[in-house]
Design a protein around this motif. Sequence first.
Motif, mmCIF file in Angstrom:
data_model
loop_
_atom_site.group_PDB
_atom_site.id
_atom_site.type_symbol
_atom_site.label_atom_id
_atom_site.label_comp_id
_atom_site.label_asym_id
_atom_site.label_seq_id
_atom_site.Cartn_x
_atom_site.Cartn_y
_atom_site.Cartn_z
ATOM 1 N N THR A 121 15.261 19.599 -1.229
ATOM 2 C CA THR A 121 15.189 20.007 -2.631
ATOM 3 C C THR A 121 13.766 19.937 -3.172
ATOM 4 O O THR A 121 13.284 20.866 -3.827
ATOM 5 C CB THR A 121 16.116 19.132 -3.500
ATOM 6 N N GLU A 122 13.091 18.818 -2.877
ATOM 7 C CA GLU A 122 11.751 18.626 -3.449
ATOM 8 C C GLU A 122 10.634 19.083 -2.519
ATOM 9 O O GLU A 122 9.464 19.083 -2.910
ATOM 10 C CB GLU A 122 11.565 17.144 -3.818
ATOM 11 N N GLY A 123 10.970 19.451 -1.290
ATOM 12 C CA GLY A 123 9.969 20.007 -0.378
ATOM 13 C C GLY A 123 8.923 19.041 0.100
ATOM 14 O O GLY A 123 7.783 19.421 0.391
ATOM 15 N N LYS A 124 9.295 17.750 0.199
ATOM 16 C CA LYS A 124 8.347 16.750 0.675
ATOM 17 C C LYS A 124 8.133 16.854 2.177
ATOM 18 O O LYS A 124 8.998 17.333 2.916
ATOM 19 C CB LYS A 124 8.856 15.329 0.348
ATOM 20 N N HIS A 125 6.968 16.404 2.626
ATOM 21 C CA HIS A 125 6.719 16.235 4.056
ATOM 22 C C HIS A 125 7.508 15.034 4.570
ATOM 23 O O HIS A 125 7.844 14.125 3.788
ATOM 24 C CB HIS A 125 5.217 16.025 4.298
ATOM 25 N N HIS A 126 7.818 15.014 5.867
ATOM 26 C CA HIS A 126 8.583 13.918 6.467
ATOM 27 C C HIS A 126 7.951 12.566 6.148
ATOM 28 O O HIS A 126 8.635 11.626 5.712
ATOM 29 C CB HIS A 126 8.670 14.140 7.974
ATOM 30 N N ASN A 127 6.646 12.453 6.355
ATOM 31 C CA ASN A 127 5.977 11.176 6.097
ATOM 32 C C ASN A 127 6.052 10.778 4.624
ATOM 33 O O ASN A 127 6.264 9.602 4.284
ATOM 34 C CB ASN A 127 4.515 11.252 6.532
ATOM 35 N N SER A 128 5.891 11.753 3.749
ATOM 36 C CA SER A 128 5.955 11.486 2.310
ATOM 37 C C SER A 128 7.348 11.014 1.913
ATOM 38 O O SER A 128 7.504 10.090 1.109
ATOM 39 C CB SER A 128 5.575 12.738 1.532
ATOM 40 N N ALA A 129 8.378 11.641 2.474
ATOM 41 C CA ALA A 129 9.758 11.264 2.150
ATOM 42 C C ALA A 129 10.048 9.842 2.617
ATOM 43 O O ALA A 129 10.698 9.068 1.914
ATOM 44 C CB ALA A 129 10.733 12.237 2.791
ATOM 45 N N LEU A 130 9.548 9.470 3.794
ATOM 46 C CA LEU A 130 9.765 8.112 4.287
ATOM 47 C C LEU A 130 9.053 7.086 3.412
ATOM 48 O O LEU A 130 9.595 6.017 3.127
ATOM 49 C CB LEU A 130 9.286 7.988 5.735
ATOM 50 N N CYS A 131 7.843 7.378 3.001
ATOM 51 C CA CYS A 131 7.120 6.445 2.129
ATOM 52 C C CYS A 131 7.861 6.261 0.814
ATOM 53 O O CYS A 131 7.959 5.128 0.319
ATOM 54 C CB CYS A 131 5.709 6.976 1.861
ATOM 55 N N ALA A 182 10.837 1.121 9.827
ATOM 56 C CA ALA A 182 12.178 0.706 9.423
ATOM 57 C C ALA A 182 12.849 1.782 8.573
ATOM 58 O O ALA A 182 14.045 2.050 8.714
ATOM 59 C CB ALA A 182 12.099 -0.610 8.659
ATOM 60 N N ALA A 183 12.086 2.411 7.688
ATOM 61 C CA ALA A 183 12.633 3.471 6.842
ATOM 62 C C ALA A 183 13.078 4.667 7.676
ATOM 63 O O ALA A 183 14.111 5.292 7.400
ATOM 64 C CB ALA A 183 11.587 3.901 5.816
ATOM 65 N N PRO A 203 -0.311 7.675 -0.853
ATOM 66 C CA PRO A 203 -0.268 6.207 -0.902
ATOM 67 C C PRO A 203 -1.674 5.615 -0.932
ATOM 68 O O PRO A 203 -2.604 6.161 -0.329
ATOM 69 C CB PRO A 203 0.463 5.836 0.388
ATOM 70 N N THR A 204 -1.817 4.501 -1.628
ATOM 71 C CA THR A 204 -3.136 3.872 -1.738
ATOM 72 C C THR A 204 -3.604 3.309 -0.394
ATOM 73 O O THR A 204 -4.796 3.286 -0.113
ATOM 74 C CB THR A 204 -3.096 2.728 -2.757
ATOM 75 N N GLY A 247 0.809 -1.223 0.000
ATOM 76 C CA GLY A 247 0.000 0.000 0.000
ATOM 77 C C GLY A 247 0.833 1.258 0.000
ATOM 78 O O GLY A 247 0.294 2.359 0.129
ATOM 79 N N LEU A 248 2.153 1.138 -0.166
ATOM 80 C CA LEU A 248 3.032 2.303 -0.162
ATOM 81 C C LEU A 248 3.370 2.750 -1.584
ATOM 82 O O LEU A 248 4.495 3.145 -1.878
ATOM 83 C CB LEU A 248 4.319 1.986 0.607
ATOM 84 N N VAL A 249 2.395 2.662 -2.463
ATOM 85 C CA VAL A 249 2.555 3.165 -3.827
ATOM 86 C C VAL A 249 1.565 4.308 -4.030
ATOM 87 O O VAL A 249 0.502 4.330 -3.414
ATOM 88 C CB VAL A 249 2.301 2.041 -4.865
ATOM 89 N N PRO A 250 1.917 5.291 -4.850
ATOM 90 C CA PRO A 250 1.012 6.440 -5.035
ATOM 91 C C PRO A 250 -0.259 6.055 -5.764
ATOM 92 O O PRO A 250 -0.238 5.245 -6.702
ATOM 93 C CB PRO A 250 1.863 7.425 -5.854
ATOM 94 N N SER A 251 -1.352 6.624 -5.330
ATOM 95 C CA SER A 251 -2.622 6.400 -6.014
ATOM 96 C C SER A 251 -2.640 7.200 -7.321
ATOM 97 O O SER A 251 -1.892 8.173 -7.486
ATOM 98 C CB SER A 251 -3.787 6.827 -5.119
ATOM 99 N N LEU A 252 -3.470 6.800 -8.229
ATOM 100 C CA LEU A 252 -3.558 7.462 -9.535
ATOM 101 C C LEU A 252 -5.005 7.810 -9.828
ATOM 102 O O LEU A 252 -5.896 6.950 -9.796
ATOM 103 C CB LEU A 252 -3.013 6.550 -10.641
ATOM 104 N N SER A 253 -5.235 9.077 -10.079
ATOM 105 C CA SER A 253 -6.566 9.545 -10.482
ATOM 106 C C SER A 253 -6.456 9.999 -11.938
ATOM 107 O O SER A 253 -5.719 10.938 -12.249
ATOM 108 C CB SER A 253 -7.019 10.695 -9.582
ATOM 109 N N ALA A 254 -7.142 9.306 -12.811
ATOM 110 C CA ALA A 254 -6.975 9.588 -14.240
ATOM 111 C C ALA A 254 -8.311 9.594 -14.960
ATOM 112 O O ALA A 254 -9.266 8.914 -14.571
ATOM 113 C CB ALA A 254 -6.047 8.541 -14.870
#
Length: 244
Positions: A234-244, A213-214, A198-199, A181-188
Motif C-alpha cells: 500500500t505504502e510502497g516501502k522498500h523491504h529494508n524500510s518496512a522492516l525498520c 528479528a523483525a 534511520p539515524t 538508531g532505528l528512528v527516522p532522522s529529521l531535517s528541519a
Amino acid sequence: LRRITKLRSSLVKRRTVIAARLDAYLELLGPSWHAAFGGDLTSNRSLRLFAGGYADPAALRRLGRARLTKLIWRYSHGKCGETEALQVLAAADESLALWDGDLDFAELADDIAVEARLALALSREIHELDERIAVSLKALDPLGIMTSVPGVANVNGAQILARLGDPNRFRSLAGAKSFSGLVPSLSASGVHGRHGGPTKSGDAPLRESLFMAADWARRVDPTLAQRYHRLMVTEGKHHNSALC
C-alpha cells in the motif's frame, strides 16, 4: 555476553565475505555450480568438499558418482546423497565443456580450497561461541523472556539483551528506540521539515539483531505480516524500510 555477541557478529561478517568470494569463484566455473550446492556455500557439505579440492571438475570426474555420494552423505550428516552428487557432477561436466581446456581448474580449485578452510575454521569458532552464548543467556534470562518474542532465538536474544542492557535505564520507549538508531532522522529549518532514513546513531549490533528479528517475526506473526504487507504494497516501502 556483550563481548561474546560482538565477537560472534564479527566472525559471521568475515565468513560472509569469504562466502561472497566463493560465489565469485563458482561463477567462473559455470552457472550450475551455485544451484548444485543449493545456494548455501557456508554449509559443512559445501565447505568440506571445496576444502578437499573438489571444486576441480576433473577431480570430481575421477572421484566418480559412488564415492562422491558417500562424501556428500558424510559431510551433510545423512541429509544429502546421490541426488546432490549427480547435480555436482553435472555442473562439473558443464564446466569442462564450457572452458574446453582454457581454464586451469586445479589452480582455481586450490584458491577455493584456501577460502573454504578459512570458512570452516570460522564456522567452528562461531559454533563454540553459540554454546557460550546459550549458557550466558540462560544465566541472565532463566525464564526465557527474550526468546519468547517472535523472531528472537538464542543468538538474537543474547545480542539484544547484551547491547540494550537494563531497559529500565530508559525513561520511555522513545529513548530505547533512539538508542537503537532505528528512528527516522529529521531535517528541519524554521519553515520546513522532513523525515529521512534511520539515524543509525545508536548501537550497531543491537540494530542488526533487531533488524534480523523483525525479518523473521514478520514471517511467523500474522499481525506483523499484515503490517509488513501494508507497508510494502500500500505504502510502497522498500523491504529494508518496512522492516525498520
